[in-house]
Structure formats: C-alpha cells, structure tokens
Design an enzyme around this catalytic site. Structure first.
Site, PDB file in Angstrom:
ATOM      1  CG  ASP A  97      -1.348  -1.231   1.815  1.00 20.25           C
ATOM      2  OD1 ASP A  97      -0.585  -2.218   1.691  1.00 20.25           O
ATOM      3  OD2 ASP A  97      -2.427  -1.289   2.408  1.00 20.25           O
ATOM      4  CE  LYS A 150      -0.911   3.420 -15.694  1.00 22.70           C
ATOM      5  NZ  LYS A 150      -0.651   2.957 -17.055  1.00 22.70           N
TER       6      LYS A 150
END
Ligand code: SAH
Length: 243
Positions: free
Chosen positions: A35, A48
């Site tokens: 993350d 994306k």
C-alpha cells in the site's frame, strides 16, 4: 503472453524515479504492491487498476501479480528503492517457472543506500556492504557474523531495517557487535530518515553515539570505514587520491 514489470520506484520523490521505471508504469494496466509504495504513485495514475496487499504478504503479492500477467494483463509490481534489494524481484523470479505465460522484466531503481548516501555526502566512496538488521527471514546469528566480517574487512556499512516497533534495539545490538569486533567508538557514522519523502531528516555522529540513537524502519544507517571522516555537515569516504 502477459507482461510483469517488477519496478523499483526509488525512495519516494517521483523525481528520483528512473525514466525506465516511469515508462513501465505508463505501460502497465494494473499497478500492484504494498500500500505505501503504491500510495506514492497512485495519484500519478488515476485511471489504472490498483491491487494492494498489506505488508509481510510478499509471496502472496508476487503470485497475484504473476497470475494477472499470465492471464494476459500488463502488470507493474511496485517496490520502494530497487526491486532487487530486499524487494520482490527475487521471489517473483523464484516463482516464475510456474507461470510460463508471464514475461517478466526487472526494472532497477535508486536504492535507499544510494539516495541516503547522497543526502549525507559521499560515504560510499570506497568499498561498502549492505546488511539488513531484520531477523524476520535471517537468523540474528547470521546477521552478527556478517557484521563481524564487514568490520574485519573495514567496509563502510549501510544498514537497512535498523529497527522496528517489535525490535527497537537492533541498531544498538549491531553497534555493540561492531565495537566488539574492533571498530573505534569514534568511527564516523550517519543516518537518514524518510529519504525523498516529506520530513526527510539526517544526522552525522560517531559510532558510540549511534548506539544510543532511536531509529525506526524508515531510516537507513551508515557506519564508516577507518578512512571515513566528517567535513562540515558531510560524511566522506575518500577514494584514496590523498586530496
Ligand atoms: N527495496 C528497498 C529496501 C527495502 S528494505 C530499497 O532498495 O531501498 C526496507 C528498508 O530500506 C528500510 O527499513 C530502510 O532501512 C530502507 N529504506 C527504504 N526506503 C527508505 C527511505 N525512503 N528512507 C530511508 N530508508 C529507506
């Protein structure tokens, strides 16, 4: 055939990412990784598909990326710094045989040792070695042996993973090993925290004081050789020109 880029995105600041890494991220349809690292670049790629996994699930993350690539997607598996330095390039390649439909390309990045060295001056001007103080995957006994060997060879040391909340005293223990192996308490050392990120801080100090320093997992530590010295606010390991 799908494509898997294993991309080192550098220490944080997008300006420290290589053109090759940027081109791989541009080309990828899916960005995946831990993350924090994906977080550093996701704003650059709002369109994306993003696939994040929590920390300490590396093999799972590598398999997920390989599966997506084997299914025909173009995937970028993002690592901080360099993908091959305590990153995911090795586990991806170890698992690769099971995914022959995935074409894998490793893209290098600026590792913390290099970016941190530049922030301190030029501590890596001569032979150096990199040792991780994390004993999650390496026994502490092996880490100690490598620290002793580095001290015996008078290498400049660059220490990754110098501490974490579960092992706050690893840097102190490592310093004790180095002192016991004969390194002088006056050895010129330094550390850099949050290289290329908000709140970058640095400090130059002798080995005896480094031992007392509270560092965290966002810090990279440098321990000089016998030749390393401090000039102004810079740490220098001379090439040997006798300047
Ligand atoms: N692949 C990464 C290293 C991962 S190991 C690289 O090549 O840089 C994680 C360790 O790297 C951290 O504990 C710290 O010692 C170092 N590190 C990574 N990024 C850093 C940064 N931005 N600032 C300071 N240290 C960093």
């Amino acid at each position: 055939m799908g494509k898997l880029f294993v991309v080192g995105i550098g220490p944080g600041d997008p300006a420290m990412m290589t053109g090759q890494a940027r081109a791989a991220l541009d080309e990828a349809g899916v960005l995946c990784g831990y993350d924090t690292y994906v977080g550093l670049i996701r704003d650059m790629y709002p369109g994306k598909q993003i696939h994040t996994t929590p920390m300490r699930r590396e093999p799972e993350r590598c398999r997920a990326a390989l599966e997506m690539a084997a299914a025909g997607k173009t995937v970028a598996l993002v690592c901080g710094g360099d993908a091959g330095v305590y990153g995911m390039a090795a586990p991806v390649l170890e698992l690769a045989e099971a995914y022959p439909a995935a074409d894998i390309e490793v893209i290098p990045g600026v590792t913390a040792a290099l970016a941190g060295a530049a922030a301190l001056g030029a501590p890596l001007g001569h032979d150096f070695c990199v040792i991780s103080l994390s004993d999650l995957l390496t026994p502490w006994d092996m880490i100690q042996r490598r620290l002793r060997a580095a001290a015996a060879g008078d290498f400049v040391l660059c220490l990754y993973n110098p501490a974490s909340s579960r092992r706050p005293d690893h840097l102190r223990r490592a310093c004790d090993v180095l002192l016991d192996a004969g390194k002088s308490p006056d050895t010129a050392c330094g550390w850099v925290r949050n290289i290329g990120r908000a709140g970058e801080t640095r400090r130059i100090l002798p080995l005896a004081a480094l031992r007392e320093e509270a560092v965290d997992m966002f810090t990279t530590v440098f321990v000089g050789s016998r030749a390393t010295f401090v000039q102004g606010d810079r740490l220098i390991t001379p090439r040997g020109y006798g300047l």
